[in-house]
Design a protein around this motif. Structure first.
Motif, PDB file in Angstrom:
ATOM      1  N   ASP A 129       0.872  -1.304   0.509  1.00 36.30           N
ATOM      2  CA  ASP A 129       0.079  -0.094   0.181  1.00 36.30           C
ATOM      3  C   ASP A 129       1.065   1.352  -0.050  1.00 36.30           C
ATOM      4  O   ASP A 129      -0.206   2.376  -0.793  1.00 36.30           O
ATOM      5  CB  ASP A 129      -0.884   0.472   1.027  1.00 36.30           C
ATOM      6  CG  ASP A 129      -2.065  -1.319   1.289  1.00 36.30           C
ATOM      7  OD1 ASP A 129      -1.855  -1.500   0.344  1.00 36.30           O
ATOM      8  OD2 ASP A 129      -2.280  -1.353   2.149  1.00 36.30           O
ATOM      9  N   GLU A 130       1.768   1.993   0.773  1.00 36.33           N
ATOM     10  CA  GLU A 130       2.873   2.642   1.060  1.00 36.33           C
ATOM     11  C   GLU A 130       4.813   1.779   0.818  1.00 36.33           C
ATOM     12  O   GLU A 130       4.997   2.270   1.582  1.00 36.33           O
ATOM     13  CB  GLU A 130       2.726   3.495   2.273  1.00 36.33           C
ATOM     14  CG  GLU A 130       0.975   3.459   2.437  1.00 36.33           C
ATOM     15  CD  GLU A 130       0.957   4.175   3.268  1.00 36.33           C
ATOM     16  OE1 GLU A 130       1.915   4.866   4.414  1.00 36.33           O
ATOM     17  OE2 GLU A 130      -0.489   4.570   4.029  1.00 36.33           O
ATOM     18  N   PRO A 131       4.431   1.673  -0.404  1.00 26.41           N
ATOM     19  CA  PRO A 131       5.852   1.047  -0.566  1.00 26.41           C
ATOM     20  C   PRO A 131       7.557   2.463  -0.514  1.00 26.41           C
ATOM     21  O   PRO A 131       8.455   2.571   0.520  1.00 26.41           O
ATOM     22  CB  PRO A 131       6.214   1.401  -1.539  1.00 26.41           C
ATOM     23  CG  PRO A 131       5.425   0.857  -2.464  1.00 26.41           C
ATOM     24  CD  PRO A 131       4.006   1.931  -1.647  1.00 26.41           C
ATOM     25  N   SER A 132       7.178   3.562  -0.362  1.00 30.15           N
ATOM     26  CA  SER A 132       7.849   4.789   0.243  1.00 30.15           C
ATOM     27  C   SER A 132       7.957   4.509   2.023  1.00 30.15           C
ATOM     28  O   SER A 132       8.863   5.669   2.811  1.00 30.15           O
ATOM     29  CB  SER A 132       7.024   6.209  -0.048  1.00 30.15           C
ATOM     30  OG  SER A 132       6.114   6.406   0.773  1.00 30.15           O
ATOM     31  N   ALA A 133       6.915   4.400   2.499  1.00 23.96           N
ATOM     32  CA  ALA A 133       7.484   4.113   4.303  1.00 23.96           C
ATOM     33  C   ALA A 133       7.509   2.538   4.554  1.00 23.96           C
ATOM     34  O   ALA A 133       7.834   2.674   5.754  1.00 23.96           O
ATOM     35  CB  ALA A 133       5.568   4.794   4.547  1.00 23.96           C
ATOM     36  N   LEU A 134       7.968   1.736   4.329  1.00 27.70           N
ATOM     37  CA  LEU A 134       8.100   0.550   4.135  1.00 27.70           C
ATOM     38  C   LEU A 134       9.549   0.706   4.878  1.00 27.70           C
ATOM     39  O   LEU A 134       9.956   0.062   6.081  1.00 27.70           O
ATOM     40  CB  LEU A 134       8.848   0.392   3.076  1.00 27.70           C
ATOM     41  CG  LEU A 134       9.635  -1.823   3.181  1.00 27.70           C
ATOM     42  CD1 LEU A 134       8.558  -2.197   4.648  1.00 27.70           C
ATOM     43  CD2 LEU A 134       9.766  -2.276   1.678  1.00 27.70           C
ATOM     44  N   ALA A 135      10.554   1.532   4.750  1.00 29.64           N
ATOM     45  CA  ALA A 135      11.681   1.893   5.429  1.00 29.64           C
ATOM     46  C   ALA A 135      11.520   2.514   6.701  1.00 29.64           C
ATOM     47  O   ALA A 135      11.898   1.731   8.348  1.00 29.64           O
ATOM     48  CB  ALA A 135      12.751   2.562   5.222  1.00 29.64           C
ATOM     49  N   SER A 136      10.685   3.322   6.986  1.00 28.51           N
ATOM     50  CA  SER A 136      10.276   3.434   8.110  1.00 28.51           C
ATOM     51  C   SER A 136       9.647   2.811   8.655  1.00 28.51           C
ATOM     52  O   SER A 136       9.720   2.526  10.469  1.00 28.51           O
ATOM     53  CB  SER A 136       9.540   5.328   8.047  1.00 28.51           C
ATOM     54  OG  SER A 136       8.607   4.859   7.375  1.00 28.51           O
ATOM     55  N   VAL A 137       8.747   2.957   8.900  1.00 33.15           N
ATOM     56  CA  VAL A 137       7.656   0.924   9.537  1.00 33.15           C
ATOM     57  C   VAL A 137       8.657   0.497  10.046  1.00 33.15           C
ATOM     58  O   VAL A 137       8.895  -0.463  11.353  1.00 33.15           O
ATOM     59  CB  VAL A 137       6.767   0.462   8.668  1.00 33.15           C
ATOM     60  CG1 VAL A 137       6.075  -0.674   9.064  1.00 33.15           C
ATOM     61  CG2 VAL A 137       5.574   1.666   8.179  1.00 33.15           C
ATOM     62  N   PHE A 138       9.663  -0.473   9.274  1.00 28.09           N
ATOM     63  CA  PHE A 138      10.486  -1.744   9.601  1.00 28.09           C
ATOM     64  C   PHE A 138      11.829  -1.111  10.683  1.00 28.09           C
ATOM     65  O   PHE A 138      11.919  -1.958  11.142  1.00 28.09           O
ATOM     66  CB  PHE A 138      11.868  -1.784   8.274  1.00 28.09           C
ATOM     67  CG  PHE A 138      12.761  -2.456   8.466  1.00 28.09           C
ATOM     68  CD1 PHE A 138      12.018  -4.382   8.968  1.00 28.09           C
ATOM     69  CD2 PHE A 138      14.030  -2.468   8.629  1.00 28.09           C
ATOM     70  CE1 PHE A 138      13.165  -4.634   9.212  1.00 28.09           C
ATOM     71  CE2 PHE A 138      14.963  -2.945   9.187  1.00 28.09           C
ATOM     72  CZ  PHE A 138      14.183  -4.776   9.077  1.00 28.09           C
ATOM     73  N   ALA A 139      11.704   0.146  10.443  1.00 28.55           N
ATOM     74  CA  ALA A 139      12.964   0.480  11.360  1.00 28.55           C
ATOM     75  C   ALA A 139      11.526   0.675  12.791  1.00 28.55           C
ATOM     76  O   ALA A 139      12.884   0.892  13.737  1.00 28.55           O
ATOM     77  CB  ALA A 139      13.200   2.282  10.936  1.00 28.55           C
ATOM     78  N   GLU A 140      10.298   1.216  12.816  1.00 31.43           N
ATOM     79  CA  GLU A 140      10.019   1.249  13.651  1.00 31.43           C
ATOM     80  C   GLU A 140       9.922  -0.520  14.744  1.00 31.43           C
ATOM     81  O   GLU A 140       9.837   0.201  15.797  1.00 31.43           O
ATOM     82  CB  GLU A 140       8.458   2.134  13.491  1.00 31.43           C
ATOM     83  CG  GLU A 140       7.526   2.203  14.864  1.00 31.43           C
ATOM     84  CD  GLU A 140       6.434   2.649  14.135  1.00 31.43           C
ATOM     85  OE1 GLU A 140       5.088   2.356  15.046  1.00 31.43           O
ATOM     86  OE2 GLU A 140       5.876   3.135  13.298  1.00 31.43           O
ATOM     87  N   ARG A 141       9.413  -1.017  13.278  1.00 32.08           N
ATOM     88  CA  ARG A 141       9.253  -2.445  14.001  1.00 32.08           C
ATOM     89  C   ARG A 141      10.213  -3.171  14.831  1.00 32.08           C
ATOM     90  O   ARG A 141       9.932  -4.836  14.837  1.00 32.08           O
ATOM     91  CB  ARG A 141       8.348  -3.448  12.852  1.00 32.08           C
ATOM     92  CG  ARG A 141       7.262  -2.461  12.771  1.00 32.08           C
ATOM     93  CD  ARG A 141       6.455  -2.397  13.473  1.00 32.08           C
ATOM     94  NE  ARG A 141       5.449  -3.848  14.682  1.00 32.08           N
ATOM     95  CZ  ARG A 141       5.204  -4.785  14.423  1.00 32.08           C
ATOM     96  NH1 ARG A 141       3.686  -4.769  13.388  1.00 32.08           N
ATOM     97  NH2 ARG A 141       4.537  -6.143  14.970  1.00 32.08           N
ATOM     98  N   ARG A 142      11.410  -2.977  13.988  1.00 28.77           N
ATOM     99  CA  ARG A 142      12.708  -3.815  13.833  1.00 28.77           C
ATOM    100  C   ARG A 142      12.773  -4.092  15.836  1.00 28.77           C
ATOM    101  O   ARG A 142      13.707  -5.083  16.076  1.00 28.77           O
ATOM    102  CB  ARG A 142      14.141  -3.058  13.753  1.00 28.77           C
ATOM    103  CG  ARG A 142      15.047  -3.989  13.643  1.00 28.77           C
ATOM    104  CD  ARG A 142      16.176  -2.954  13.773  1.00 28.77           C
ATOM    105  NE  ARG A 142      17.413  -3.961  13.256  1.00 28.77           N
ATOM    106  CZ  ARG A 142      19.124  -3.580  12.571  1.00 28.77           C
ATOM    107  NH1 ARG A 142      18.768  -2.530  11.938  1.00 28.77           N
ATOM    108  NH2 ARG A 142      19.837  -4.235  12.659  1.00 28.77           N
ATOM    109  N   PRO A 143      12.291  -3.507  17.089  1.00 25.22           N
ATOM    110  CA  PRO A 143      12.907  -3.753  17.785  1.00 25.22           C
ATOM    111  C   PRO A 143      12.191  -5.067  18.214  1.00 25.22           C
ATOM    112  O   PRO A 143      12.295  -6.027  19.105  1.00 25.22           O
ATOM    113  CB  PRO A 143      12.222  -2.349  18.757  1.00 25.22           C
ATOM    114  CG  PRO A 143      12.392  -1.565  18.539  1.00 25.22           C
ATOM    115  CD  PRO A 143      12.157  -1.790  16.469  1.00 25.22           C
TER     116      PRO A 143
END
Length: 563
Positions: free
Chosen positions: A383-397
């Motif tokens: 749905d939002e490929p541009s936000a993948l990096a930020s979401v991954f950084a957010e869910r990485r913990p």
């Protein structure tokens, strides 16, 4: 508690309890009857004392009546008391004293119609004191018995009193006389030193017992037979009005002789009980030794019976209960030898199953957060490929936490593996114990163990498991038919290598074909069809998981046994 001890206690109970019941019953019956006899005697003494007091009161009345007759004919008394002649005044004052001594009374006083004392024999200076209600109180006493507190120069004393009225010259006079009631009087009433007569009244008391100074209370006697009746007491005084109270004349007989008799009976019972107990103890020891000796021998054999030693043989020659028990224990040992392997296999399967369920649960706990993160990232990518990096950084913990949890879980399960305890092991001793535990009724075990076998360095538990698996496979290859299993040890000399020890387990079972022999080291395979479900999904067949392939050898002729 041992059987011998129980038999001793049983004999003691069987002998001593009936004897104790008999002794207690006899003692209680004896105490009851003798107490009743004591009480009947005391009641009779009470009646006798009541009659004695009436007789004494009647005697006092008779003596006062004789004085009355004398006064009716005494002119000097008439002149002094009626006419008031002063020259006869001393005669009037001394008359009561002389008359009291002549009649044997302890107190005597003469009152006029106003209740004034005109002559007093026991206390001469009492003349002139008014006691108007005394004569009426004495006349109202029931049964003619009344006690009177009388004043004297030495103090107040108690007397059994009566009164008599008469008229001279138209004037009424009253004679009041009595005898002293003291310890000697009560002792005469008792007649027996074993009986104590006590008079208890408010403010004082008397007793015939020399050991008792005074009995001032009406407390009961727990260790005595008691009888009593009440007598009115008329209390007079110069400064207090006349008062009528009730006194308790109490007859007491001590039960000390009865207690002495009870103690003697108890002593004889104790001697009898000790003698009977010793005799019963000796008989119980003799009888229990005859019963407990074969049981002790049976218990000694049973004490060494366990899953590692089932080769104990029980004597079945007896025909009594001990023989029946020996046969039952022999059958039990036979069943244990048959089912030991099955129980161990069931325990292993249960342990592996529990461990697998726990591992499955713990791994799922670590994978669920990872699955959720991956689904979230997949949705963001779609749905939002541009936000993948930020979401991954957010869910990485969350990912790191799950991975750390799984690493911790791996470390925890790794700790469950026991560390091998490598030390010198005696293979011959281990084989002896394993073969002893594998005893079966239809299987003949033979051992050919080399003497002075050098020790082997290794984990004794691992060696034991290997030997148990080999012997169990050999027994099961017989397919519940009669057969023979042989275990042997030997030292093998290898070229350019240190000497080794070879352990051979041979049986007369069905053997294996060439095809089966080629597959014995494959995981999840067993030539025993009925045991195929028991193969471990983690390490391969249970019988070969601890063996490297190069140490195995197998007979490939079906029907000729295996080794």
């Amino acid at each position: 508690m041992s059987l011998r001890t129980r038999m001793l206690l049983a004999f003691g109970v069987m002998v001593l309890i009936p004897l104790a019941l008999l002794a207690i019953g006899l003692r209680q019956e004896m105490t009851r009857r003798l107490s009743e006899e004591y009480q009947v005697r005391v009641d009779r003494v009470v009646e006798v004392i009541r009659e004695d007091l009436h007789r004494e009161s009647t005697g006092i009345s008779q003596r006062i009546a004789s004085l009355k007759s004398a006064l009716l004919n005494d002119n000097r008394f008439r002149l002094a008391a009626v006419a008031g002649v002063e020259s006869e005044r001393n005669y009037l004052l001394d008359y009561a004293g002389e008359a009291m001594r002549l009649t044997g009374l302890s107190m005597l006083q003469i009152q006029d119609s106003d209740g004034r004392i005109i002559s007093s024999g026991h206390f001469r200076n009492e003349h002139g004191r008014l006691e108007p209600a005394l004569a009426a109180a004495l006349a109202d006493a029931r049964s003619g018995l009344a006690l009177l507190t009388t004043r004297a120069p030495a103090g107040e004393f108690l007397s059994l009193a009566r009164s008599e009225s008469f008229r001279i010259g138209g004037r009424t006079f009253t004679l009041v006389g009595g005898v002293a009631v003291d310890k000697a009087f009560l002792a005469r009433l008792a007649r027996d030193r074993a009986i104590t007569v006590s008079l208890l009244y408010p403010g004082g008391g008397l007793s015939s017992d020399p050991a008792e100074e005074t009995a001032s209370t009406e407390t009961g006697h727990a260790d005595a037979a008691v009888g009593a009746f009440h007598v009115p007491v008329i209390r007079t005084g110069a400064e207090t009005p006349l008062d009528v109270m009730q006194a308790r004349l109490q007859v007491t007989q001590s039960l000390a002789p009865l207690r002495i008799l009870q103690r003697r009976v108890d002593s004889w019972f104790l001697i009898t009980a000790v003698g009977t107990g010793v005799t019963a103890l000796l008989l119980a020891l003799w009888q229990s030794s005859r019963i407990s000796r074969p049981l002790a021998a049976l218990a000694q054999k049973t004490a060494v019976l366990d899953l590692d030693r089932l080769d104990v043989r029980f004597d079945e020659g007896r025909t009594d209960e001990v023989g029946s028990l020996s046969r039952l224990l022999g059958d039990l040992a036979s069943r244990l030898r048959t089912s030991t392997a099955r129980v161990r296999e069931a325990e292993r399967r249960a342990t592996v199953g529990d461990l697998a369920r726990q591992i499955n649960h713990d791994i799922k706990n670590g994978l669920i957060p990872l699955r959720n993160v991956m689904r979230h990232l997949e949705q963001v990518q779609r749905d939002e490929p541009s936000a993948l990096a930020s979401v991954f950084a957010e869910r990485r913990p969350t990912v790191d936490s799950s991975i750390a949890y799984l690493e911790t879980l791996v470390t925890s399960y790794q700790r469950l593996s026991p560390s091998p305890n490598r030390r010198d092991c005696d293979l011959n001793a281990l084989i002896t114990e394993v073969v002893r535990a594998q005893r079966h009724d239809q299987v003949e075990f033979t051992m050919h163990l080399r003497a002075n076998l050098p020790p082997v360095i290794g984990d004794p538990i691992a060696f034991r498991r290997i030997l148990e698996n080999l012997t169990a496979n050999a027994v099961e290859s017989l397919q519940s038919k009669p057969g023979r299993v042989s275990v042997s040890t030997e030292v093998v000399e290898l070229d350019e290598e240190p000497p080794s020890i070879r352990v051979t387990v041979a049986d007369t079972g069905r053997g294996m074909s060439k095809e089966e022999t080629g597959r014995i080291f494959n995981d999840l395979w067993t030539f025993r069809v009925r045991l195929a479900s028991r193969a471990s999904p983690l390490k391969g067949p249970a019988s070969s998981s601890t063996f490297p392939p190069e140490v195995w050898s197998a007979n490939d002729d079906p029907g000729s046994g295996g080794g």
